[in-house]
Scaffold this active site. Structure first.
Site, mmCIF file in Angstrom:
data_model
loop_
_atom_site.group_PDB
_atom_site.id
_atom_site.type_symbol
_atom_site.label_atom_id
_atom_site.label_comp_id
_atom_site.label_asym_id
_atom_site.label_seq_id
_atom_site.Cartn_x
_atom_site.Cartn_y
_atom_site.Cartn_z
ATOM 1 N N ASP A 69 1.059 -1.109 -0.011
ATOM 2 C CA ASP A 69 0.008 -0.050 0.056
ATOM 3 C C ASP A 69 1.137 1.311 -0.102
ATOM 4 O O ASP A 69 1.996 1.145 0.283
ATOM 5 C CB ASP A 69 -0.802 -0.023 1.182
ATOM 6 C CG ASP A 69 -1.745 1.196 1.423
ATOM 7 O OD1 ASP A 69 -2.370 1.628 0.243
ATOM 8 O OD2 ASP A 69 -1.969 1.936 2.466
ATOM 9 N N SER A 70 0.275 2.468 -0.032
ATOM 10 C CA SER A 70 1.142 3.757 -0.052
ATOM 11 C C SER A 70 1.555 3.787 1.441
ATOM 12 O O SER A 70 2.569 4.814 1.398
ATOM 13 C CB SER A 70 0.258 4.645 -0.336
ATOM 14 O OG SER A 70 -1.133 5.006 0.268
ATOM 15 N N TYR A 126 -0.940 8.265 -2.741
ATOM 16 C CA TYR A 126 -0.914 7.587 -4.110
ATOM 17 C C TYR A 126 -2.450 8.323 -4.623
ATOM 18 O O TYR A 126 -2.387 8.465 -5.859
ATOM 19 C CB TYR A 126 -1.210 6.306 -3.973
ATOM 20 C CG TYR A 126 0.087 5.464 -4.160
ATOM 21 C CD1 TYR A 126 1.278 6.028 -3.621
ATOM 22 C CD2 TYR A 126 0.144 4.246 -4.491
ATOM 23 C CE1 TYR A 126 2.489 5.507 -3.683
ATOM 24 C CE2 TYR A 126 1.188 3.329 -4.573
ATOM 25 C CZ TYR A 126 2.525 4.023 -4.022
ATOM 26 O OH TYR A 126 3.430 3.185 -3.911
ATOM 27 N N GLY A 127 -3.218 8.710 -3.893
ATOM 28 C CA GLY A 127 -4.660 9.102 -4.333
ATOM 29 C C GLY A 127 -4.585 10.297 -5.215
ATOM 30 O O GLY A 127 -5.727 10.559 -5.825
ATOM 31 N N THR A 180 -7.960 1.490 1.713
ATOM 32 C CA THR A 180 -7.883 0.762 2.932
ATOM 33 C C THR A 180 -7.578 1.424 3.896
ATOM 34 O O THR A 180 -7.327 0.943 5.060
ATOM 35 C CB THR A 180 -6.600 -0.211 2.540
ATOM 36 O OG1 THR A 180 -5.578 0.350 1.901
ATOM 37 C CG2 THR A 180 -7.094 -1.394 1.250
ATOM 38 N N ASN A 208 -6.595 0.578 -2.765
ATOM 39 C CA ASN A 208 -7.918 0.548 -3.623
ATOM 40 C C ASN A 208 -7.102 1.579 -5.012
ATOM 41 O O ASN A 208 -7.419 1.147 -6.289
ATOM 42 C CB ASN A 208 -8.861 1.148 -3.453
ATOM 43 C CG ASN A 208 -9.781 0.428 -2.160
ATOM 44 O OD1 ASN A 208 -10.651 -0.282 -2.529
ATOM 45 N ND2 ASN A 208 -9.380 0.526 -1.239
ATOM 46 N N THR A 209 -6.418 2.553 -4.683
ATOM 47 C CA THR A 209 -5.930 3.434 -5.927
ATOM 48 C C THR A 209 -5.109 2.524 -6.822
ATOM 49 O O THR A 209 -4.925 2.590 -7.951
ATOM 50 C CB THR A 209 -5.195 4.624 -5.221
ATOM 51 O OG1 THR A 209 -5.729 4.805 -4.378
ATOM 52 C CG2 THR A 209 -4.644 5.596 -6.252
HETATM 53 N N1 DGL Z 1 -4.725 3.243 1.081
HETATM 54 C C1 DGL Z 1 -4.810 3.446 -0.467
HETATM 55 C C2 DGL Z 1 -6.096 3.036 -0.982
HETATM 56 O O1 DGL Z 1 -6.578 2.154 -0.594
HETATM 57 C C3 DGL Z 1 -3.948 4.657 -0.836
HETATM 58 C C4 DGL Z 1 -4.366 6.028 -0.031
HETATM 59 C C5 DGL Z 1 -3.397 6.898 -0.760
HETATM 60 O O2 DGL Z 1 -2.307 6.914 -0.781
HETATM 61 O O3 DGL Z 1 -3.958 7.985 -1.238
HETATM 62 O O4 DGL Z 1 -6.464 3.718 -2.005
#
Ligand code: DGL
Length: 270
Positions: free
Chosen positions: A13-14, A45-46, A187, A77-78
């Protein structure tokens, strides 16, 4: 050579959010070793472009392949929305969190009025709308980006008054649509579950895809003959790209001391 079954599962994940998936994986598959990567130097990441998210995800996947993982779980998810297809060309099973979450949502919703919250990139991809409507074409889906949630989680402000008012602001338009199910399509968000449930009230079901994903991973490993038959408890190893100490502190609170302290990794050569 290490037999495939006893190799670890790679999860990434990020940042902290993917630990919600690690916790469930460890519950459903307690004998599996897990190698987790949190890209804390580059979170969030989003808010990044699809090309950047794809590049970051591939770098992490190559690091995990070097660690000889037998499967990869994209606990973000991203990255699942934007990079899963490209990662699925690797020679091991690569699984994301969106399909399991979407299936759980249609199984839970009575009215098929479903809200989804996630990052700007995930919501912009409409991956959830597609996945939900692939399962139930008549489902009505409203997607809302909540870009302030990830920094609030990374800051550890899970129950703060500010987090609550941010949640109320983001969720108001979805509540007007009379949804009965809300998918936590990032997440990081299960860490805000109590705050979000307080804002939406007890009648709305919150879907956290971590549990559905862990069950899906378990079925996939079973059918690929990759489940670790060893009965000892699996180890959880954490790697982050920045600030391993503060990550380890929050991770150990969340995983109840099950993981060893995080090590720092550089993705520059991947
Ligand atoms: N936890 C991540 C997700 O499910 C990324 C959140 C992020 O880094 O913006 O999208």
């Amino acid at each position: 050579m290490i037999p495939s079954q006893s190799r670890p599962i790679g999860v990434f994940d990020s940042g902290l959010g993917g630990l919600t998936v690690v916790k469930e994986l460890n519950r459903v598959l307690p004998s599996e070793d897990i190698i987790y990567v949190g890209d804390t130097a580059r979170v969030p990441y989003g808010s990044k472009s699809p090309q950047t998210i794809m590049r970051y995800s591939r770098q992490i996947a190559f690091f995990l392949l070097k660690k000889k993982v037998k499967a990869i779980v994209v606990a973000c998810n991203t990255a699942s929305a934007l990079a899963l297809k490209s990662l699925q060309s690797l020679r091991i099973p690569v699984m994301g969190v969106i399909d399991p979450g979407a299936r759980a949502a249609v199984q839970t919703s009575n009215s098929l009025k479903i809200g989804v919250i996630g990052t700007t990139a995930t919501m912009g991809s409409h991956a959830y709308r597609r996945a939900i409507q692939k399962n139930k074409s008549r489902a009505a889906v409203w997607e809302t980006a909540c870009p302030l949630f990830v920094p609030l989680v990374e800051e550890g402000w899970l129950h703060h008054a500010i987090t609550r008012s941010v949640a109320a602001e983001y969720l108001r338009p979805l509540l007007k649509k009379k949804i009965d199910t809300l998918v936590l399509g990032c997440t990081h968000y299960p860490l805000l579950k109590k705050t979000i449930q307080n804002v939406v009230g007890p009648k709305i079901n919150l879907i956290d895809s971590a549990q559905a994903t862990a069950e899906y991973v378990s079925r996939t490993l079973l059918s690929a003959g990759l489940v670790n038959a060893n009965r000892r408890r699996g180890k959880i190893s954490l790697f982050v790209t920045d600030r391993p100490r503060s990550f380890s502190r929050l991770a150990s609170q969340f995983l109840g001391g099950k993981a060893r302290p995080a090590a720092e990794l550089s993705l520059d050569n991947f």
